[in-house]
Design an enzyme around this catalytic site. Structure first.
Site, mmCIF file in Angstrom:
data_model
loop_
_atom_site.group_PDB
_atom_site.id
_atom_site.type_symbol
_atom_site.label_atom_id
_atom_site.label_comp_id
_atom_site.label_asym_id
_atom_site.label_seq_id
_atom_site.Cartn_x
_atom_site.Cartn_y
_atom_site.Cartn_z
ATOM 1 N N GLY A 111 -86.301 -32.065 -85.717
ATOM 2 C CA GLY A 111 -85.697 -33.395 -85.863
ATOM 3 C C GLY A 111 -84.629 -33.658 -84.819
ATOM 4 O O GLY A 111 -84.384 -32.817 -83.940
ATOM 5 N N PHE A 112 -83.984 -34.783 -84.935
ATOM 6 C CA PHE A 112 -82.948 -35.183 -83.970
ATOM 7 C C PHE A 112 -81.825 -34.131 -83.903
ATOM 8 O O PHE A 112 -81.640 -33.466 -82.871
ATOM 9 C CB PHE A 112 -82.429 -36.571 -84.379
ATOM 10 C CG PHE A 112 -81.103 -36.968 -83.796
ATOM 11 C CD1 PHE A 112 -80.845 -36.841 -82.435
ATOM 12 C CD2 PHE A 112 -80.109 -37.500 -84.615
ATOM 13 C CE1 PHE A 112 -79.612 -37.225 -81.899
ATOM 14 C CE2 PHE A 112 -78.885 -37.889 -84.093
ATOM 15 C CZ PHE A 112 -78.628 -37.743 -82.737
ATOM 16 N N VAL A 161 -90.337 -27.363 -96.504
ATOM 17 C CA VAL A 161 -89.411 -26.363 -97.062
ATOM 18 C C VAL A 161 -89.231 -26.495 -98.567
ATOM 19 O O VAL A 161 -88.474 -25.729 -99.174
ATOM 20 C CB VAL A 161 -88.027 -26.352 -96.360
ATOM 21 C CG1 VAL A 161 -88.163 -25.922 -94.920
ATOM 22 C CG2 VAL A 161 -87.326 -27.692 -96.486
ATOM 23 N N TYR A 189 -81.285 -40.606 -101.286
ATOM 24 C CA TYR A 189 -80.672 -39.754 -100.258
ATOM 25 C C TYR A 189 -79.305 -39.257 -100.731
ATOM 26 O O TYR A 189 -79.011 -38.057 -100.699
ATOM 27 C CB TYR A 189 -80.531 -40.554 -98.971
ATOM 28 C CG TYR A 189 -80.003 -39.784 -97.783
ATOM 29 C CD1 TYR A 189 -80.722 -38.730 -97.235
ATOM 30 C CD2 TYR A 189 -78.787 -40.134 -97.191
ATOM 31 C CE1 TYR A 189 -80.241 -38.037 -96.127
ATOM 32 C CE2 TYR A 189 -78.305 -39.452 -96.083
ATOM 33 C CZ TYR A 189 -79.031 -38.407 -95.558
ATOM 34 O OH TYR A 189 -78.553 -37.724 -94.462
ATOM 35 N N LYS A 240 -78.381 -35.323 -101.655
ATOM 36 C CA LYS A 240 -77.370 -34.543 -100.923
ATOM 37 C C LYS A 240 -76.242 -34.102 -101.849
ATOM 38 O O LYS A 240 -75.679 -33.016 -101.673
ATOM 39 C CB LYS A 240 -76.816 -35.362 -99.754
ATOM 40 C CG LYS A 240 -77.832 -35.583 -98.622
ATOM 41 C CD LYS A 240 -78.178 -34.289 -97.894
ATOM 42 C CE LYS A 240 -79.001 -34.554 -96.653
ATOM 43 N NZ LYS A 240 -79.415 -33.309 -95.975
ATOM 44 N N TYR A 247 -74.877 -21.399 -105.786
ATOM 45 C CA TYR A 247 -75.353 -20.135 -105.199
ATOM 46 C C TYR A 247 -74.199 -19.288 -104.685
ATOM 47 O O TYR A 247 -74.258 -18.070 -104.709
ATOM 48 C CB TYR A 247 -76.369 -20.408 -104.076
ATOM 49 C CG TYR A 247 -77.794 -20.264 -104.566
ATOM 50 C CD1 TYR A 247 -78.323 -21.182 -105.463
ATOM 51 C CD2 TYR A 247 -78.587 -19.190 -104.179
ATOM 52 C CE1 TYR A 247 -79.617 -21.047 -105.953
ATOM 53 C CE2 TYR A 247 -79.883 -19.043 -104.648
ATOM 54 C CZ TYR A 247 -80.395 -19.973 -105.529
ATOM 55 O OH TYR A 247 -81.659 -19.826 -106.016
#
Ligand code: UDP
Length: 333
Positions: free
Chosen positions: A22-23, A69, A157, A161, A171
């Site tokens: 990606g970018f 992923v 989005y 996030k 985690y």
């Protein structure tokens, strides 16, 4: 792409970059190779492009894996750093791909954290200023909790996030994984997709084609634009630091979108006019990072002047539009 064999380069740190085509992911790949890492880039190419990494073909320190992923990740050999950058990132993309956006932020973050835990690797989440939503605090500091509409057009989005940040912290707390969180503010530079709908490629392609620049609303909403090289430098410093809390990385030079349009017209030497269009729902009205933490903890601040970064980026889009592959893709500039 060349296949990386186990123990090919035993002494080099190994980085896994999701969204590596990606970018921002591809600029990070370039930077990590320059820093002497072995790099495994993973991307499902939904919004990424192999053209962004094809210049590394033949470099035996580099490997590309085409994979989503959100599926189980199996990698042989040691991994030292996991950089989770995979996600659609423009409002147009995530409006078209709301479920994939939610999945990569949730399931994809879970899988990549699982990989980091299994390998004993340090993990960095590419989070976003969107966790602050349409902010009621200005400029935005890391301790601001945000103002997000979960069911609005940006909810897929923003909430993905926010979930990803919560999973990353979980985690760290439950499994002791070493984690870092960067909140990325508006960033621009070569390799943005011409039609991803974000303001920089939209205005630049319009200016270069002498079309009116489509300013949404009255153009009074603000953003602060960071050049990609500056951003990658800050993110690398964060990964290598001991800072566990989220860190804003972005440019503090805030401007109205209307003024930004005029700047692009000026720098490109275009004769385009400005055309006002309806403001999309939940478009944040103001955004500027407070980068005190990055300055203090990482010794980082952006260096590239807006006019310089815009010139480099306009040069890239000019070549893209004329059908000539831009040269010198290895670095932003
Ligand atoms: N914008 C605009 N015209 C366009 C594209 C975007 O005026 O053709 C505005 C948009 O409404 C927002 C700002 O530019 O206020 C930045 O939009 P972008 O999609 O780049 O990212 P955002 O910061 O909103 O996630």
């Amino acid at each position: 792409m060349s296949q990386l064999k186990k123990n090919d380069h035993p002494g080099l740190p190994v980085s896994v970059v999701t969204g590596g085509a990606g970018f921002l992911g591809s600029h990070l790949v370039d930077y990590l190779l320059e820093q002497g890492h072995r790099v495994i880039a993973i991307d499902n190419l939904v919004t990424g492009d192999v053209d962004n990494i094809s210049h590394h073909a033949g470099d035996e320190r580099f490997r590309f894996i085409k994979q989503d992923v959100t599926e189980f990740l199996f990698l042989e050999g040691p991994v030292d750093y996991v950089w989770h950058f995979a996600s659609p990132a423009s409002p147009v993309d995530y409006a078209e791909l709301p479920i994939q956006t939610l999945k990569v932020g949730s399931l994809g973050t879970h899988k990549t954290l699982g990989l980091a835990k299994h390998k004993g690797a340090r993990f960095l989440l590419a989070s976003t200023s969107e966790v602050y939503g349409d902010p009621l605090v200005h400029p935005q500091k890391e301790d601001y909790w945000g103002n997000v509409n979960p069911i609005g057009p940006r909810g897929c989005y923003d909430e993905a996030k926010r979930f990803a940040e919560a999973m990353t912290v979980a985690y760290s707390r439950e499994h002791g994984v070493e984690t870092r969180i960067v909140r990325i503010f508006n960033t621009y530079g070569p390799r943005m997709r011409l039609h991803d709908g974000r303001v920089v490629p939209a205005f630049m392609s319009q200016a270069l084609k002498s079309l009116p620049l489509t300013v949404y609303g009255e153009g009074g909403q603000t953003r602060s634009f960071c050049f990609c090289n500056d951003l990658i430098d800050g993110i690398f410093r964060l990964m290598m630091s001991s800072v566990e809390g989220p860190v804003n990385i972005g440019n503090t030079h805030e401007m109205k979108i209307k003024d930004f349009a005029e700047e692009i017209i000026r720098i490109s030497g275009s004769k385009s006019s400005i055309h006002y269009c309806p403001l999309p729902a939940d478009d944040p009205q103001q955004r500027q990072p407070d980068i005190t933490r990055a300055r203090r903890e990482l010794g980082w601040e952006p260096k590239t002047q807006l006019a310089d970064g815009l010139r480099i980026t306009i040069g890239y889009f000019k070549k893209k539009l004329s059908g000539i592959e831009p040269e010198g893709l290895k670095k932003c500039n």
